[in-house]
Design a protein around this motif. Sequence first.
Motif, PDB file in Angstrom:
ATOM      1  N   TRP A 195      40.057  41.091  45.606  1.00  0.00           N
ATOM      2  CA  TRP A 195      40.605  39.778  45.952  1.00  0.00           C
ATOM      3  C   TRP A 195      39.566  38.696  45.716  1.00  0.00           C
ATOM      4  CZ3 TRP A 195      42.151  41.640  51.531  1.00  0.00           C
ATOM      5  CH2 TRP A 195      43.248  42.515  51.449  1.00  0.00           C
ATOM      6  N   GLU A 226      46.123  37.049  46.637  1.00  0.00           N
ATOM      7  CA  GLU A 226      45.972  37.026  45.184  1.00  0.00           C
ATOM      8  C   GLU A 226      44.923  38.071  44.806  1.00  0.00           C
ATOM      9  OE1 GLU A 226      44.489  33.848  41.777  1.00  0.00           O
ATOM     10  OE2 GLU A 226      45.275  33.094  43.687  1.00  0.00           O
ATOM     11  N   TYR A 247      49.248  42.368  41.376  1.00  0.00           N
ATOM     12  CA  TYR A 247      50.041  41.335  40.689  1.00  0.00           C
ATOM     13  C   TYR A 247      51.257  41.966  40.014  1.00  0.00           C
ATOM     14  CZ  TYR A 247      51.509  38.267  36.903  1.00  0.00           C
ATOM     15  OH  TYR A 247      52.270  37.539  36.017  1.00  0.00           O
TER      16      TYR A 247
END
Length: 297
Positions: free
Chosen positions: A235, A247, A253
């Motif tokens: 991260w 994120e 993702y």
Amino acid sequence: MSQTLFETEFPRLKLQSRGKVRDIYDLDDSLLIVATDRISAFDVVMRTPIPDKGKVLTQLSEFWLDFLGDMVEHHLIGTDVSLYPEACKPYSAQLAGRSMRVRKARPLPVECIVRGYLVGSGWKDYQKTGELCGIRLPADMQQAQKLPHAIFTPSTKAALGAHDENISFGEMCSRVGEDIASRVREISINIYTKAASYAEKRGIIVADTKLEFGIVEGRLLLIDEVLTPDSSRFWPADRYKVGGSPESYDKQYLRDYLTESGWKVSDPAPELPPAVVENTRSRYLEALERLSGRKLR
């Protein structure tokens, strides 16, 4: 210029196995591990490769094996294709940057996972039971919150197409022996702690990682990939926040995209849109560059 390799075909070499990502060849006195650009999510291999992904995995693993070399013996012999056996020479262009010649080892039949943050299957487990793989945690923790201390949570090593399952440390002891299990747990936590501290200085949080070990002549070796975006959650520290799925520079993702698209694990593997491919690739490349300080070669 990015290059893509979905599957290898080396007729002069003896194929030992194909995994979700790696093709492994038997060189008699050693093994040749070739990291392709295949990518899997939820244990399903996608139909669309991620250009240069295998090179990122190989070159980041090489970096970490060197970085951790004073802590544990490892299986890497080398990555210089000019020093590979003569039978490999016709395939040098494909092997460059994405292959490792390694010592043969007897892999332990467990995955060695170290978690520093409450996320993924650990978060789901906690929501149901208040525990992480049988370990009681404080009440009212949030998703992606840092754990009080790094926790070792082994799992089974499933065959291709099957799912790994978390097991207790006691179950691991019954599978590999108490002495080996205790050594592996200690080494795994030490590796995670050292790597996480290093990565934090480079703006990356290592939320968790999966390690593998093997035995050679009674000695314990660190094998396979090490601290890559395939085997770890990375991260960006400056955008980290508690209470959601952060994120990432890893496969999360892609997992999030697949979940939001409505795809189900029981469905055939989908084709990935160009934007998803490029976004995944850029995350892997950034992880390599930020952690190793090196550009892809």
